[in-house]
Design an enzyme around this catalytic site. Sequence first.
Site, short mmCIF file in Angstrom:
data_model
loop_
_atom_site.label_atom_id
_atom_site.label_comp_id
_atom_site.label_asym_id
_atom_site.label_seq_id
_atom_site.Cartn_x
_atom_site.Cartn_y
_atom_site.Cartn_z
NE ARG A 235 12.08 -23.45 8.49
CZ ARG A 235 13.05 -22.73 9.27
NH1 ARG A 235 12.33 -21.52 9.94
NH2 ARG A 235 14.25 -22.78 9.31
CE1 TYR B 64 -6.76 9.13 15.18
CE2 TYR B 64 -4.23 8.01 15.52
CZ TYR B 64 -5.12 8.93 14.66
OH TYR B 64 -4.67 9.63 13.79
CE LYS C 229 17.29 -15.85 9.40
NZ LYS C 229 16.65 -17.17 9.36
CG MET D 285 1.90 4.91 10.74
SD MET D 285 1.30 5.46 9.22
CE MET D 285 -0.35 4.16 9.06
#
Length: 830
Positions: free
Chosen positions: A598, A725, A500, A774
């Site tokens: 869960r 930044y 997964k 980013m």
Amino acid sequence: MIYPIEKVTALIGARCFGRQQGNISFLLIDSRSLCFPEETLFFALRSERNDGHRYIPELYHRGVRSFVVEQLPDKWQEYYPQANFLRVPDTLKALQRLAERHRDEFQIPIVGITGSNGKTVVKEWIYQLLLPSHAVTRSPRSFNSQIGVPLSVWLMNEHTRIGLFEAGISEPNEMQALRDIIQPTIGVFTNLGSAHQENFTGMREKCLEKMKLFQDAKTIVYPADDPVISEVISTECQPGAHFGRYDHTERVACKVLDRKVVGDQAQVSVAFHDDRQGTETLFDYTLPFIDEASIRNSMLCAATCLQLGLTLDVIRERLLHLEPVAMRLEVKPGINDCTLINDSYSNDLDSLVIALDFMNRRPDCEGRKRTLILSDIFQSGQQPEQLYKIVSEIVKKGGVEKFIGIGREITRRKDDIDIPEKYFFDTTADFLNSALFRQLHREVILLKGARRYGFEVITDQLVQQVHETILEVNLNAVVQNLNFFRSFLKPDTKMVCMVKADAYGSGAVEVAKTLQDHRVDYLAVAVADEGVTLRQNGITSNIMIMNPEMTAFKTMFDHELEPEVYSFRLMDALIKAARKEGITGYPVHIKIDTGMHRLGFDPEKDIDEVINRLNNQNAIIPRSVFTHFVGADSDDFDRFSAMQFERFDKASKKLQSAFSHHILRHIDNSAGIEHFPERQLDMCRLGIGLYGVDSRDNRILHNVCTLKTTILQMRHVPKEETVGYSRKGILQRDSVIAAIPIGYADGLNRHLGRGRGYCLVNGQKAPYVGNICMDVAMIDVTDIDCHEGDTVEIFGDHLPVTVLSDILDTIPYEILTGVSNRVKRVHYQD
């Protein structure tokens, strides 16, 4: 129903090689569909392109012990000591023979359905009409072939009270074998069209071939307004007729007298005329569909249910609540405000007329262009020069405004298509790469294509991105980790490998291929889309869906993905969806909540109701039952783990006692395999350990993933200047700062910035300076001998991912799964 292997041997007239005891409950012809190996009989069928004998080694390794073969494998006693091989001259005929003998066990009404179109819809609607009051076994989907029919009939069991089976043929002398298997007491002839006409001298010959299904049937239900069917039945169903064996058959001719459309419903009047008794029954009802094909199909369904004992009042009430059959004419939202109607299951003239009628009756056609995407049509019985002129007339009458033809033959006949706006492409790929594809906008698009053209990919273009940051994945390390954990297991303990979240960020397709090659028993993903990706890339292993979404049931059915079931709401919805799709015996995995709190059923409060609901339906069947250890990674939770195991052991044994087939039990995860090998039960689930992290002590076993990038640019920056930044990177000395093309959009956590974390440049630590951006991060390489273009290791062989997770006070899972999809995966083997 269960058959001892000795009885199966006798029923099919086989010679048995091997002396193993065993029972057979399931038949298998496709290794990808294996679910219950211990009770499965595999038929090694041969075809022009494949030979089932090739899959015997794989299936034996996966637990199958019973095989029907035409030839014995080499050294079978040495390589397959626990197997039984039933040798026969023809494996297909043996499959059909076994189903025929199984059919002989039932003295119940059996409905056999044939025709050129509408078989599946009629079957599914009869099923819907009967279901509230009858236990019905029916063909899964459109299993109507020489292989599909025996597999369908085999599904009947001691609970079956009515059987519904389709029979389809494409050439002469095919129906007799299907008739002998189904042996219908009631026959339904839906219609007669042009499909497969090239294999018959005329419509009457094809009709006579289909009629063979009804030999010895007590009743035939058919449309009175079909001239060929009516003529054949009137002449051949007479005493002494040469075609034979209809002397005592009751003939029910059905005719629509009137229909009136009111909104999205049709008010219908029909007549059922019994030719033998000379009686006529008039019947009025309301149908929640308005197209002509649905009206005709519903008429045949009503007549059949009347023969099966339902009253007209009951039939009328249930017709009002019929649901659409999802097998065909699937409607999905498309790109650029388009609506897609997918009818790529069949591609002949009759089904084209039906599909166009369906499209034109849709309310979302208003204000949108009607677009038809049509491939070459095969097996029409027409010469191309005649065929595509007929196509042109059909699409003009069907209101098509934009015609897109795909295929070399239809392209050659483009002048025959009399539609002003028309386009042609030799292949599906050519269309996908065209400007026309990108310009589709606000259109209702009917996809009508032969399967070989792969129309399912028309709206699924993938755009490959290029990025200098890569994630290297060592597939050999995956295998080494797999074998490390296998060393704790008994030889017959099965393994589920978790792939997964794109195999924990490492690339699910390549990892799954590697695991499949090393014969793991199951793969597990979180959601259905992940499983679909694996199937589309050639993964045939069993796939478990750990977090199934209710909107994805059909996707799971279509791609043979096995869902976890953790609640009654999910269970009921899944059963309903399976019934709608014509599915029986679909494998699921029951989740028990023993302390994680869960997802899952309560082992004390819910287990009896779980058993009750499973036993009172046949759409799904439990393949496994499992739970999650909360703290197998820590000795501090050993008492709690023992309590979990005790609760699971009791509940899972109770579930098993309610079913005759073996249900796999599993509780051990990666940490549990090491810490609790005595609790491995039937199967274990390997997750983070497969990717090289030992969750017991956070050490690296064999590193699988290495995240690398390169130095884009280097510059000298004076002391007390700032980097990045918000001027957070204040330099304490004259420095050399390197920019690297990786940022938080790639999965590099911002909290590693401002000196908290580091990467490696030429084996030396290079701390992150300032805030991580980013797409770019800055690192201090003042004391490192390096150059622009040199490699930077974010984590990997020399900088373990656990170092980053410790700095961030998180777990390695988060780091691995956080690597974004725009980072290219490079898989390799040492």
